[in-house]
Design an enzyme around this catalytic site. Structure first.
Site, PDB file in Angstrom:
ATOM      1  N   HIS A   1       0.851  -1.340  -0.027  1.00 18.85           N
ATOM      2  CA  HIS A   1       0.073   0.015  -0.101  1.00 18.85           C
ATOM      3  C   HIS A   1       0.993   1.434  -0.017  1.00 18.85           C
ATOM      4  CE1 HIS A   1      -3.580   2.021   0.132  1.00 18.85           C
ATOM      5  NE2 HIS A   1      -4.243   1.473   1.198  1.00 18.85           N
TER       6      HIS A   1
ATOM      7  N   ASP B   1      -2.253   2.236  -4.648  1.00 14.25           N
ATOM      8  CA  ASP B   1      -3.442   2.883  -4.040  1.00 14.25           C
ATOM      9  C   ASP B   1      -4.531   1.708  -4.105  1.00 14.25           C
ATOM     10  OD1 ASP B   1      -2.417   5.239  -3.067  1.00 14.25           O
ATOM     11  OD2 ASP B   1      -3.077   6.107  -5.056  1.00 14.25           O
TER      12      ASP B   1
END
Lengths: 466, 426
Positions: free
Chosen positions: B397, B401
């Site tokens: 992450h 995204d």
């Protein structure tokens, strides 16, 4: 003649630089104004003082320690003349060694006073006034240092002496007054104390060995006092009256106050050394000096004039032969296009008294002042088997390491052979090693060096023999 | 004449290996290139072939011993033919370089410029430390206790050596590594339990897997997005063309080729999943080296299908089949396992319904495949039975995204549900 490299001065910095240059294929010459090579160190410094320290220590041992070991001798008698010639033989041997090394490395030698007359020209004036011009693509100034004089006191090298004169006194003075409690004063004071003189040391500061670790200095002072050296700290010598048979030194508190007069047969002025740049033609050549009269150099030992370099006592940094030697090697390598480098954080410093004092890196005071969090490991020679059996238990080893990373920041030793033992600490520091690295390195038993290992263990509070 | 058997170069970043097993005893006759000894490294098990024919004379490095690259493992006494070479020892007369000879200084000396040549400042990384043995004792201890490999720590000491401080900092950076050292001491078991325990030394491969998985968890901000895929189309196509495909290409038409193709198409659309972090930079890789996790007896290995985007499905299937065969035999080379940009992990072959794969660091994405089973699904208001598979995409992450990850997985799903999209590049 034209050379790749010409070195002015053949002390440890200069002669080592010349040899390294020659090894790297540079066509090299040296210029020396004195009769013999080797500079202050070999002729009137480190080397002769070590001969006298060695001989006078044995003299003292024979008188005081032999009987206890079961060696029966009658009270030893001093033959000073012989002791001085023993010293001179040692000096001659070392000086000849330099001569041999120059020949071996095909280094041309010019005896005379060198004066830089251009960025690539040096005029050498010999004793009989003849001048010769030497051309050099690179010039290294390694002219060393001279004794610092004290205002109002004239050194005659007979009764009022510098270190030079103190190495050749023709008889043991009844009373020796040493001005300056630094390395030179304490070494030479020790020599004459052992040979029978009453020695008093006057120091301007309120401690001996300024710059050394405070705890070490305090213990060292106690040891010297036990040996019969007396100290007058926080005092300055303002004048020496040489009119009478006995010298009369005026001493007053450094902070100001009432002066007193101390009698002495010989006064040794040992308050330090100053860079020696006289007659070198630096001003004419446009070579800049710093505010303390040292030749200004950049990180690669080059002065503000391209092709003129300087090393050793004549530049910034500690006035130590081995520091100069390493600079000599580094500058020769840089001139030859290699990667010369000196690590100023790992230069050892040794006082060759008995016991010896040796240190490398930062003192506790320096670490405190810089706000560095550190841990200290200490180990006394009283707990070291070898020291015990030799009955040489004075002193201790102290290792200072970074609180977080355990990196060795400073090592301070007072004890027999401290000067030899400091090397393992220096190597550790050179490799950014930790106290644990010393502790986990096997040390031979039984040796004094085990105290170094124990001190390293002590950093982690796990010394074995304590 | 004896020939030394040495540890061969085992690929970048591999500095040492453990002797797995000697296949020959001293005195055994060996043929040239015959496997003599098995070496286990961090990455693979390799066999060292006999450098020459003869008789195995001596074994210097015993089973289980750790050896560095170039170390002598043993020696082979060459046969009768070899013994004939009785010439005098080679005259290895080194000619000293002129620069080092002060007696040769006049003409041969390299001239030195009047204004001295620009002096090269010391460059930091002149030498790399060659072996673990070159590490300081404190560093070795910390390495052993924490499981942090000193070779993976950048050193600040002389010539780039790792100091104790560097190690402490590296251990601190990976807090759970420090808290749960891989060599943590185990509390002793009760005596009657202890006798029924078996203690086996972890293979290097196992240790490396353990460390790398944990490193990945400690480094990445890892999470997983899920989807399901209707495998009808792929299965139909497979059933239809299975025989023709095998006949032409000599390899079975499996699922992996479709998955690799579907992934590449999705990665092209969402490049962050095919990228990695380097310090404060993002490195987008416009090439597609797809790692395919293969379970073997000794542990998991991930050979890499290089430039898979330029390969046909048949070529991909062939490559993977070959990898699988050689992985089982421990024959994969280190080079074949390096440089992947994205990984596929198929837990389905063991029956997994759903899982959250761990990233293969420093990659930023890994697709978990699972078992295909018939499930009732609603299609246009009707419950129909379809061969379904859950898909899991774990991603970092820090760099990918949520929208990108979900899009990527949806693209994979679409490509598999309608393979025509793969052909048409939709």
């Amino acid at each position: 003649m034209s050379y790749d490299l010409v070195v002015i001065g053949t002390g440890p910095a200069g002669y080592v630089c010349a040899i390294r240059g020659a090894q790297l294929g540079l066509k090299t010459a040296v210029i020396e104004k004195d009769k013999t090579f080797g500079g202050t160190c070999l002729n009137v410094g480190c080397i002769p003082s070590k001969a006298l320290l060695h001989a006078s220590h044995l003299f003292e041992e024979a008188a005081h320690d032999f009987a206890g070991m079961g060696i029966g001798v009658s009270k030893p008698k001093l033959d000073l003349k012989q002791m001085l010639s023993f010293k001179q033989e040692g000096v001659d041997g070392n000086v000849k060694g330099v001569d041999f090394l120059f020949k071996k490395n095909k280094i041309d030698t010019f005896k005379g006073t060198g004066k830089i007359t251009g960025p690539d020209k040096i005029e050498v004036v010999t004793g009989n006034g003849k001048a010769e011009v030497v051309e050099a693509k690179n010039i290294v100034i390694a002219t060393g240092s001279d004794v610092t004089r004290l205002k109002g006191i004239e050194i005659d090298e007979k009764r009022v002496v510098s270190s030079t004169g103190a190495l050749t006194l023709d008889k043991v003075p009844g009373k020796l007054l040493v001005v300056g409690a630094g390395v030179i004063g304490l070494e030479l004071g020790s020599v004459w104390r052992r040979l029978g003189a009453e020695v008093q040391v006057v120091e301007f500061l309120d401690r001996i060995l300024p710059g050394m670790d405070g705890e070490i200095a305090r213990q060292f002072q106690r040891i010297l006092e036990k040996q019969g050296v007396s100290f007058k700290l926080g005092s300055k010598v303002t004048a020496v009256d040489t009119k009478g048979k006995t010298l009369k030194a005026s001493v007053e508190p450094a902070a100001g106050g009432k002066a007193e007069t101390l009698d002495a047969d010989v006064v040794l002025v040992a308050i330090g050394r100053v860079p020696y740049t006289q007659g070198l033609g630096l001003k004419e050549a446009g070579v800049e000096l710093d505010e303390r009269g040292r030749v200004k150099i950049d990180d690669h030992f080059q002065t503000n004039v391209k092709g003129i370099f300087a090393i050793g006592d004549v530049v910034r940094g500690a006035m130590l032969a081995h520091k100069g030697e390493d600079e000599g090697i580094a500058v020769a390598e840089l001139i030859a296009g290699k990667a010369g480098h000196v690590n100023y954080d790992a230069i050892p410093n040794v006082i060759y008294t008995y016991p010896e004092v040796a240190s490398v890196g930062k003192t506790e005071e320096e670490l405190k002042q810089a706000g560095v969090a550190y841990r200290a490991g200490k180990f006394p020679f009283t707990a070291n088997g070898r020291a015990k059996v030799n009955k040489t238990t004075e002193g201790f080893v102290k290792i200072l390491s970074d609180d977080k990373t355990d990196k060795v920041l400073g090592v301070h030793i007072i004890g027999p052979d401290a000067g030899t033992m400091i090397t393992e600490a220096t190597i550790t520091m050179e490799f950014s090693g930790s106290a644990e690295d010393i502790a986990r390195t096997c040390h031979p038993h039984p040796t004094l060096s085990e105290a170094v290992k124990e001190a390293a263990l002590g950093v982690d509070k796990r010394a074995i023999h304590m | 004449m004896a020939t030394e058997i040495r540890v061969p170069t085992l690929g970048e970043s591999v500095t040492e290996a453990t002797i797995g097993k000697w296949f020959k005893k001293p005195g055994d006759a060996v043929k040239a290139d015959e496997p003599l000894v098995e070496l286990e490294t961090d990455k693979v098990t390799v066999e060292v072939p006999a450098p020459t024919a003869g008789v195995l004379q001596e074994i210097i490095a015993k089973d289980g011993q750790t050896v560095t690259i170039g170390a002598v493992l043993g020696s082979i006494k060459e046969g009768a033919g070899g013994a004939a070479s009785t010439g005098s020892a080679p005259k290895d007369k080194t000619v000293p370089a002129a620069a080092g000879r002060p007696d040769q200084k006049t003409e041969t000396t390299k001239p030195v410029a009047a204004g001295p040549t620009p002096i090269q400042p010391r460059s930091g990384n002149e030498q790399r430390v060659a072996t673990d043995n070159a590490q300081a004792p404190s560093v070795r201890r910390l390495g052993a206790e924490s499981g942090v490999d000193p070779a993976s720590v950048s050193g600040t000491g002389r010539d780039g050596r790792v100091t104790k401080g560097d190690m402490l900092a590296a251990i601190e950076r990976g807090p759970s590594v420090a808290n749960a050292p891989s060599q943590q001491m185990r509390a002793p078991s009760p005596a009657d339990d202890a006798s029924r325990e078996e203690r086996v030394k972890m293979t290097r491969l196992r240790q490396t897997i353990a460390r790398r998985l944990k490193d990945a968890q400690n480094t990445a901000a890892m999470l997983t997005t899920f989807n399901d895929v209707d495998m009808s189309a792929v299965m139909k196509m497979r059933a239809e063309y299975k025989d023709a495909f095998e006949k032409k290409h000599g390899v079975k038409l499996g699922f992996m080729g479709f998955f690799v193709k579907a992934c590449i198409q999705a990665l092209k659309e969402v490049p962050a999943v095919n990228a990695e972090i380097d310090g404060t930079d993002l490195v987008y890789k416009n090439y597609y080296h797809i790692g395919v996790a293969v379970g073997t007896e000794k542990g998991l290995v991930v050979p890499v299908v290089r430039n898979a985007d330029m390969m046909s499905i048949a070529e991909i299937e062939k490559t993977i089949a070959d990898f699988g065969r050689r992985a089982r035999d421990g024959q994969l080379s280190i080079g074949e396992m390096q440089g992947g940009t994205f990984t596929l992990s198929n837990g389905g072959i063991y029956g997994s319904l759903l899982s959250t794969p761990i990233l293969n660091a420093p990659q930023s994405g890994i697709l978990g495949m699972h078992r295909i089973e018939e499930r009732p699904v609603a299609v246009k208001g009707q419950v129909v039975v379809k061969p379904m598979m859950y898909l899991a995409l774990s991603y970092d992450h820090r760099i990918v995204d949520g929208r990108e990850a979900v899009t990527c997985l949806v693209r994979i799903k679409e490509g598999l549900e309608d393979p025509a999209r793969l052909v048409l590049d939709l």
